[in-house]
Design a protein around this motif. Structure first.
Motif, PDB file in Angstrom:
ATOM      1  N   ARG A 152      16.011 -17.870  -2.454  1.00 29.11           N
ATOM      2  CA  ARG A 152      14.685 -17.269  -2.321  1.00 29.11           C
ATOM      3  C   ARG A 152      13.725 -18.075  -3.205  1.00 29.11           C
ATOM      4  O   ARG A 152      13.950 -18.223  -4.401  1.00 29.11           O
ATOM      5  N   ALA A 178      10.823 -17.363  -4.349  1.00 32.64           N
ATOM      6  CA  ALA A 178      10.209 -16.577  -5.423  1.00 32.64           C
ATOM      7  C   ALA A 178      11.154 -16.478  -6.617  1.00 32.64           C
ATOM      8  O   ALA A 178      10.727 -16.441  -7.765  1.00 32.64           O
ATOM      9  N   ARG A 188       1.631 -14.107  -2.792  1.00 36.14           N
ATOM     10  CA  ARG A 188       3.013 -14.460  -2.466  1.00 36.14           C
ATOM     11  C   ARG A 188       3.705 -14.851  -3.761  1.00 36.14           C
ATOM     12  O   ARG A 188       3.249 -15.752  -4.470  1.00 36.14           O
ATOM     13  N   GLU A 189       4.815 -14.192  -4.078  1.00 35.54           N
ATOM     14  CA  GLU A 189       5.480 -14.471  -5.352  1.00 35.54           C
ATOM     15  C   GLU A 189       5.986 -15.908  -5.440  1.00 35.54           C
ATOM     16  O   GLU A 189       5.991 -16.501  -6.511  1.00 35.54           O
ATOM     17  N   ASP A 245      -0.330 -15.921   6.934  1.00 36.64           N
ATOM     18  CA  ASP A 245       1.029 -15.923   6.387  1.00 36.64           C
ATOM     19  C   ASP A 245       2.026 -16.048   7.525  1.00 36.64           C
ATOM     20  O   ASP A 245       2.001 -15.239   8.458  1.00 36.64           O
ATOM     21  N   SER A 266      -5.091 -12.435   7.565  1.00 38.12           N
ATOM     22  CA  SER A 266      -5.774 -11.446   6.735  1.00 38.12           C
ATOM     23  C   SER A 266      -7.196 -11.915   6.462  1.00 38.12           C
ATOM     24  O   SER A 266      -7.421 -13.075   6.113  1.00 38.12           O
ATOM     25  N   HIS A 303      -1.033  -3.302   8.986  1.00 41.52           N
ATOM     26  CA  HIS A 303      -2.111  -3.478   8.015  1.00 41.52           C
ATOM     27  C   HIS A 303      -2.981  -4.705   8.278  1.00 41.52           C
ATOM     28  O   HIS A 303      -4.183  -4.674   8.053  1.00 41.52           O
ATOM     29  N   THR A 344       0.745 -13.314  10.195  1.00 39.57           N
ATOM     30  CA  THR A 344      -0.373 -12.393   9.990  1.00 39.57           C
ATOM     31  C   THR A 344      -1.607 -13.189   9.583  1.00 39.57           C
ATOM     32  O   THR A 344      -1.502 -14.236   8.947  1.00 39.57           O
ATOM     33  N   GLY A 401      11.710  -8.424  -1.813  1.00 39.39           N
ATOM     34  CA  GLY A 401      10.393  -9.049  -1.732  1.00 39.39           C
ATOM     35  C   GLY A 401       9.518  -8.287  -0.756  1.00 39.39           C
ATOM     36  O   GLY A 401      10.008  -7.556   0.100  1.00 39.39           O
ATOM     37  N   ARG A 432      -4.005  -7.817   1.194  1.00 34.63           N
ATOM     38  CA  ARG A 432      -3.030  -8.874   0.979  1.00 34.63           C
ATOM     39  C   ARG A 432      -2.700  -9.028  -0.513  1.00 34.63           C
ATOM     40  O   ARG A 432      -3.586  -9.076  -1.351  1.00 34.63           O
ATOM     41  N   LEU A 444       8.615  -5.603   5.520  1.00 40.38           N
ATOM     42  CA  LEU A 444       7.711  -6.121   6.560  1.00 40.38           C
ATOM     43  C   LEU A 444       6.431  -5.290   6.603  1.00 40.38           C
ATOM     44  O   LEU A 444       5.355  -5.797   6.875  1.00 40.38           O
ATOM     45  N   LEU A 495       6.987 -14.052  11.863  1.00 40.69           N
ATOM     46  CA  LEU A 495       5.922 -13.048  11.769  1.00 40.69           C
ATOM     47  C   LEU A 495       4.685 -13.724  11.185  1.00 40.69           C
ATOM     48  O   LEU A 495       4.710 -14.236  10.064  1.00 40.69           O
ATOM     49  N   GLU A 555       0.063 -19.848   4.261  1.00 42.98           N
ATOM     50  CA  GLU A 555       1.289 -19.913   3.485  1.00 42.98           C
ATOM     51  C   GLU A 555       2.473 -19.670   4.415  1.00 42.98           C
ATOM     52  O   GLU A 555       2.351 -18.976   5.427  1.00 42.98           O
ATOM     53  N   LEU A 560       6.496  -9.000   2.047  1.00 44.07           N
ATOM     54  CA  LEU A 560       5.661 -10.001   2.705  1.00 44.07           C
ATOM     55  C   LEU A 560       4.222  -9.770   2.220  1.00 44.07           C
ATOM     56  O   LEU A 560       3.808  -8.617   1.995  1.00 44.07           O
ATOM     57  N   PRO A 561       3.471 -10.846   2.031  1.00 45.75           N
ATOM     58  CA  PRO A 561       2.140 -10.692   1.411  1.00 45.75           C
ATOM     59  C   PRO A 561       1.250  -9.678   2.132  1.00 45.75           C
ATOM     60  O   PRO A 561       0.498  -8.949   1.506  1.00 45.75           O
ATOM     61  N   ARG A 562       1.358  -9.590   3.456  1.00 53.80           N
ATOM     62  CA  ARG A 562       0.489  -8.635   4.127  1.00 53.80           C
ATOM     63  C   ARG A 562       1.254  -7.430   4.651  1.00 53.80           C
ATOM     64  O   ARG A 562       0.881  -6.823   5.658  1.00 53.80           O
ATOM     65  N   SER A 563       2.330  -7.085   3.977  1.00 53.56           N
ATOM     66  CA  SER A 563       3.001  -5.812   4.288  1.00 53.56           C
ATOM     67  C   SER A 563       2.169  -4.662   3.751  1.00 53.56           C
ATOM     68  O   SER A 563       2.382  -3.520   4.119  1.00 53.56           O
ATOM     69  N   THR A 564       1.228  -4.982   2.863  1.00 52.14           N
ATOM     70  CA  THR A 564       0.455  -3.951   2.173  1.00 52.14           C
ATOM     71  C   THR A 564      -0.966  -3.824   2.744  1.00 52.14           C
ATOM     72  O   THR A 564      -1.404  -4.661   3.531  1.00 52.14           O
ATOM     73  N   THR A 576       2.833  -5.551  12.889  1.00 51.99           N
ATOM     74  CA  THR A 576       2.702  -4.683  11.714  1.00 51.99           C
ATOM     75  C   THR A 576       1.274  -4.157  11.699  1.00 51.99           C
ATOM     76  O   THR A 576       0.391  -4.700  12.354  1.00 51.99           O
TER      77      THR A 576
END
Lengths: 244, 244, 244, 244, 244, 244
Positions: B81, B83, C81-82, B120, B47, B28, B45, C69, C78, C124, B43, B67, C71-75, B26
């Motif tokens: 889920r 969350a 995480r919910e 993550d 950060s 970002h 990542t 949902g 970061r 993702l 996956l 996490e 993923l925390p670093r899809s953005t 990905t």
């Protein structure tokens, strides 16, 4: 072993702390044991509960589960109360899952029948090694609860297939030592918790190096120490349970 | 090793599953790696976050934390889920604490400076060994994030002191085997996760016998298998990171 | 349309981003689709679950529900995480309710029978328009899950009465544009999400002016753009599902 | 419009329910309005709070936010109390986000200065359309709170740039109707909430077809009805606020 | 009593605030009463619910329970909404438990039959004494709900064995006074809430000295004041319920 | 008093259970007392914490607060662990608020200085009267913590202005009795907890009639019993604290 390193307590590297089991510490639980490993004191109760979790319903088998907690001022400085914070920490959950697995390793769930042995380990005073003390005390509490079931006629034979005990080992100032107290635990690089049965089988090994990775040789030395220590604890469990 | 037992996958007892790292999966994250160990896909990542937890504030040191989560349908049947349920399970917390400790074992927090590497690990597809795959992938993601910090001029030298990888081993139908898939994992008595550095140091050993206790001999055989397996994974990590 | 405003991506005002559906992206779910709308990537799974919520029990009807949902670093940076925060945000709940309603609009719940199609949309990689991409991908995943039910003999005919797709439209620098990416989304005044069936019926219209209120004329222009965009997406859904 | 369909209330298709604003309904809030749209009654308060959320700190700008709740027995049968259940439903969060956005559309946050207008909409009695009634009442409460700020000398000019109101429209038994009550709301296929300013700009359009998709023609008819209805509500807001 | 101390309201030490019950304040609940004790206003509803909590299932007996809440801006400055914070405060729980016990003291649960009277007390405007006002209003709402049950033929005779009311008393500037308003409540040392039946029996006494401990003589004086005050309130309850 | 009714324990109506304070029961807390009132055993610790809650910051004053918990198997049958359920019950919160208020009544917060005395009362074994035992034990723990502060030089004089103790009284089979045990508590109509200072001032009175309302005469008899009982407890607190 080396004479160079003095443990804060003055103990020999392979010496356990004073170990004491006080049975029937409280009156309601079917098994109730205060275990003291040095200054670490844990109240372990085993409660007989006449139901089982969903995955055991109708199976004819029982279950053994455990919960763990520390009183807020069992520690050097006051910790938050988990009930007030509204959740159990990851550490708490990790420990209670370990206690549950350890005890299930010595209970024949078929012979237990469709009931649950619910273990509660509450730390009244902490000085390192609370999870190991919990396992040692929980076994004695479970043995008492099982005897109660037999005495009451609910079971004809014991579902216990072995005893179980646990001890921590670690590398303190370069030297493998047995049964870490708080001072050693805070300062040591490698920390390992070992759970074994009375007949010497390994139930769980959890070794961690938060700082520097350790060698296979160190691992072997720690396992040797743990094996010897657990043999002593197992003997004390037998002695305690031999008393009326 | 014994020719008597066939693994469901047909693999030799000491054979890893196909291992593949896809970097920059990905766009970002400073490090983003899809790791596949057979059909297990995670996956990972890493950060870079410009703040540290309270216990590191003003210390000049950084932090590495992790996490972990499973997508609800990464598993054979759909799981809740976390969350939506409103809390992470004990298992999830146990795993993310393990990933964090494993990565901290190879990062010099002083050299990292007062920033956090937030890892993550999200399981897209599960087929056993997700925590080990997470650690293997997280290392590659962290290496990429660290390279980014160096490239950006935020760090002059890498804070990585070693690589780290993990693998599961267990006793399947009486035979020690390497890198358990889901079918083996569900059926095996003894299950051990081993985390080691690229230079062969042990970071974490977690062996569990939910059923029957195991012997020291078995433990040694499992450690031998894990050591050999991790050496192969470490080599693949080096190879992957050697590519542009 | 005006030649004065250049979109950051260089696209024409009425141009969709590259759209790609990857079916069978993971192996356990009855339907599993990775949908990419430009750099936005969402993994959509449809799980067949053999029970229904309380309000459908004994009704002979099924249910379709969705969870969403990120993923925390899809953005870009970061996000929390919910599952770790312990609750889903209002935005998350709003989106998953929208996805559920959109899919229920094209499923005949009577024909589905007393079972649930549980949709999970996990982002993702995010670059604007994740809720619309989720709906587009969820439809393909649901179609695959329904085919599986027919193939397995659980259903004799499909409960799908139409296809469904969604797209965002908005006013960027004074000009109505189709399929906003993150740069446009952050900068635009008016933002509208439109959900329509393959046969051109409107399922949901959600237009918002956080800044300045907009005119009926603008609304009409946006609806025209959306209608044309959804027709293209619907055609691509048909094409994808026509492949084996 | 058609003479064929009688609305349960006997109203004409384009007739609003009786609308009444009672200002200063409670004494502590800077603005406090009981709004009644037919049998729907909502207590709307606007509180001036001398701080702003983190993303506005130091910006010189203010904020407008809203919370919404239903008293447990505002409904036909008793609903759970959200405070007792420990969380707000997705529906509640969706509505309070909508109210907040709608009011922010008519407040100049710069002119408001670094303070928050905190709106609370609590439904005392529900008979359909509670979110629209909330927006209508919230505007009057905000206008009163703003007047208080001016009267107190905290503001020299009003930050209100327009008024705002909302109404629901839907298709009941094939006919577009204005301002749905509970009986119509439960039975109708298409439901749309429209929020507009006093000067006729569109702030929010939310149209939903849980059952059958609807046509563009229907959408236009519903928008026409809503536009006329909101004009009447806006006039009543002006009239109410013109009184001392 | 002493002429030396003036109460902020100018009331005599033994004077109640203006008391008003508005029955049928909302239309859905079987009993719905707005009670005003001076500027304190509480909406009390009694809902008939056709199930009982687990400990009453199959007992043939009913249950009476209560929930309490304050609208966020019922108070001088805005308080957090408990539904948004995700939990009820200790104070809220204490009050709702008190209301439930008070009402159960006058309901014969056997005669009520296997159903629940669910009381909701929501404070619209607070000026001290909200828990006492809640009990007074809840009784009237329960009486109306019980009459509805009799009228509907669900009960042949009333399960109410007495009426119940409550009032606060306290020591304000050295003088025992009846029915404290907010100004007195904030300033007084000793605060007591007394709940009594219409026939003069004591249901609950809760006296608290957060500051200085008080004497038995003071306690007696406060009980005398409360007894006289409750007699007046009970009479007003009778009068109110005597109206159609 | 009547000779007709025998208490289950054989005690006279005005007889306390055996009372014992064990100081320094655990080693970390500044004050640590195990209090036993008959078979009720509560571990009370007082921790000195060098910060105060927000409403006391910068005031120069300190704070006293309390938390309460029951070990899951302190009771006849196992109760849920509040930390596992994720929230404290209403009963727990009510009790810990009572303990806090009771202790604050005898501490001069100005003299305490800007620090908190954090009291924890954890019930190891329950046989009725745990809240009263908690208050009695908490006072001794607080006295020890205060002595520690003086000994350490942090305080020049004690902030304690009096002692405080509590006892339950109730009507058992028609007869007022002192210090109810579990059997009496479960069977009695009227239950009252009284908190008084060593010098005889009333701090808190909480009398409840869940069943039948009680008369003023009964209330007076109960208060007489409580006053005499608390005098004995206060004397024992003095005696205990007089020992080194």
């Amino acid at each position: 072993m080396s004479e160079l390193t003095a443990r804060p307590s003055g103990r020999a590297p392979d010496a356990l702390r004073a170990l004491r089991f006080t049975r029937r510490f409280t009156k309601h639980a079917e098994g109730s044991v205060l275990v003291a490993m040095g200054d670490t004191q844990v109240l372990c109760t085993a409660s007989v509960v006449d139901k089982v979790p969903p995955h055991k319903k109708g199976s004819g088998e029982g279950w053994v589960t455990a919960e763990y907690g520390m009183l807020p001022r069992s520690t050097h400085t006051r910790s938050d109360r988990e009930a007030a914070r509204g959740k159990q920490s990851g550490r708490t959950q990790e420990i209670q899952r370990l206690i549950g697995r350890s005890l299930r390793a010595v209970v024949d769930l078929k012979k237990l029948g469709e009931r649950t042995l619910h273990i509660d380990c509450d730390v009244l005073q902490a000085d390192g090694g609370t999870r190991c003390a919990s396992i040692c005390g929980a076994y004695v509490a479970v043995a008492d609860a099982v005897s109660w079931l037999v005495r009451e006629g609910a079971l004809v034979e014991t579902p216990l297939v072995d005893s179980v005990a646990a001890v921590s080992v670690g590398v303190y100032q370069g030297q493998p030592v047995l049964d870490l107290d708080y001072l050693e635990d805070s300062a040591c690089d490698t920390d390992m918790n070992v759970v074994m049965t009375g007949s010497g089988g390994i139930v769980e090994v959890q070794g961690t190096a938060e700082g520097v990775a350790f060698s296979r040789t160190t691992l072997e030395a720690l396992l040797d120490l743990a094996t010897a220590g657990i043999a002593q604890i197992s003997a004390e469990q037998v002695r305690t349970l031999g008393q009326p």
